[in-house]
Design a protein around this motif. Structure first.
Motif, PDB file in Angstrom:
ATOM      1  N   ALA A 136       0.829  -1.206   0.000  1.00 39.77           N
ATOM      2  CA  ALA A 136       0.000   0.000   0.000  1.00 39.77           C
ATOM      3  C   ALA A 136       0.862   1.254   0.000  1.00 39.77           C
ATOM      4  O   ALA A 136       0.570   2.234  -0.688  1.00 39.77           O
ATOM      5  N   LEU A 139       2.139   2.116  -3.422  1.00 42.73           N
ATOM      6  CA  LEU A 139       1.148   2.609  -4.378  1.00 42.73           C
ATOM      7  C   LEU A 139       0.494   3.916  -3.943  1.00 42.73           C
ATOM      8  O   LEU A 139      -0.298   4.480  -4.695  1.00 42.73           O
ATOM      9  N   LYS A 140       0.793   4.397  -2.735  1.00 44.08           N
ATOM     10  CA  LYS A 140       0.100   5.574  -2.203  1.00 44.08           C
ATOM     11  C   LYS A 140       0.256   6.782  -3.116  1.00 44.08           C
ATOM     12  O   LYS A 140      -0.715   7.496  -3.398  1.00 44.08           O
ATOM     13  N   ALA A 143      -1.792   6.392  -6.227  1.00 44.03           N
ATOM     14  CA  ALA A 143      -3.231   6.409  -5.941  1.00 44.03           C
ATOM     15  C   ALA A 143      -3.802   7.819  -5.962  1.00 44.03           C
ATOM     16  O   ALA A 143      -4.985   8.020  -6.251  1.00 44.03           O
ATOM     17  N   LYS A 150      -5.831   3.938  -7.521  1.00 40.99           N
ATOM     18  CA  LYS A 150      -6.523   4.118  -6.241  1.00 40.99           C
ATOM     19  C   LYS A 150      -7.316   2.868  -5.894  1.00 40.99           C
ATOM     20  O   LYS A 150      -7.368   2.454  -4.726  1.00 40.99           O
ATOM     21  N   TYR A 153      -4.809   0.428  -4.663  1.00 36.74           N
ATOM     22  CA  TYR A 153      -4.349   0.860  -3.333  1.00 36.74           C
ATOM     23  C   TYR A 153      -5.389   0.539  -2.264  1.00 36.74           C
ATOM     24  O   TYR A 153      -5.042   0.065  -1.169  1.00 36.74           O
TER      25      TYR A 153
END
Length: 303
Positions: A136, A139-140, A143, A150, A153
């Motif tokens: 996570a 990918l923040k 996102a 998103k 994420y």
């Protein structure tokens, strides 16, 4: 007719982070399935099921991301720029479906509690927190730029929260023998999944249906163009998202005088910059009209 292609600011999204997250989730899903079967924990199996749906969703998101980069052609004049929106839409549906399965399983297990090997649950939930937390985190940044990323994420972030809930449940079962906690935590996880899934489904549907973006005020746009054009009325207005990067506007503009094309080009140039600065509209297509008789010149005209 005026159009603008130069104000589009593409936000770069790293597909390699998504690929790495897929590998990590395959590992944790396999471990949780085995651990859930051995320990008898429904919460752990539900977390594994959620992780498995995530692997499928992440793979779908990855290929959609790659597909969206393909260039336009005579047969696909927009290329595959909407592929990621479709991925986000499908991922939202899978979140909701998985959540409904979890609700059913949690209710059934609540009335028929079973002994659970809490030690294995605790260690595998810690592994889940580490793997999903790292995925996570990677990918923040993406996102915040892209609805498809998103959706990926959110799958990973909810997995991390689910693992935290499973860890808490494992500790309570180990030290208090509260085996019913397993079902309660599963139900909480499912409700959260439904909430985030519905929100993502709503946003992706709005874009796929070409709805006017929520931050856009059609009347305000017409007023801004009215100031620039010296009284010309903007009508037949359509504003929509093609994808996360591109916000399009097409409309007709009534010219008060029979002006030269070069003069109209100057008006369009000013309109492009004002609408980009105030509304983030980066692709503008305006059809000029002079003394043209039409049945309606409203902002929105139903064909």
């Amino acid at each position: 007719m005026g159009s603008n292609h130069n104000l589009i600011h593409h936000q770069q999204v790293e597909g390699k982070n998504l690929l790495f997250s897929i590998v990590l989730n395959v590992v944790i899903t396999s471990a949780q399935v085995i651990g859930g079967l051995i320990s008898g924990s429904l919460a752990l199996l539900s977390d594994a099921l959620h992780n498995f749906s995530d692997v499928i969703s992440l793979v779908f998101s990855y290929f959609a991301h790659k597909l969206s980069k393909k260039k336009a052609s005579l047969n696909q004049t927009f290329g595959y720029k909407r592929a990621e929106l479709i991925a986000a839409f499908v991922n939202a549906i899978t979140l909701i479906i998985v959540a409904l399965f979890l609700v059913y399983g949690a209710i059934e297990r609540f009335f028929n509690p079973q002994h659970i090997e809490s030690g294995l649950v605790i260690w595998l939930s810690i592994l889940g927190i580490a793997v999903n937390g790292l995925s996570a985190f990677m990918l923040k940044n993406d996102a915040d730029k892209n609805l498809n990323m998103k959706s990926a994420y959110l799958h990973l972030f909810t997995d991390m929260l689910a693992s935290v809930a499973v860890l808490i449940g494992g500790l309570l079962m180990k030290f208090s023998q509260w085996f019913w906690v397993d079902s309660v935590l599963t139900l909480i996880i499912a409700i959260y999944l439904i909430l985030v899934g519905v929100d993502l489904l709503k946003k992706s549907t709005q874009i796929l249906m070409l709805f006017t973006p929520v931050h856009i005020n059609i009347e305000e746009i017409a007023q801004e163009v009215y100031k620039i054009s010296g009284g010309g009325k903007l009508h037949h207005i359509h504003v929509w998202h093609l994808n996360d990067d591109e916000l399009h506007l097409e409309a007709h503009l009534d010219c008060l005088e029979d002006i030269k094309m070069s003069e109209f080009n100057e008006i369009v140039h000013q309109v492009e910059h004002v609408l980009f600065d105030k509304f983030q509209i980066n692709h503008i297509n305006i059809q000029p009209e002079y003394n043209k008789e039409e049945d309606s010149k409203d902002f929105i005209v139903q064909d």
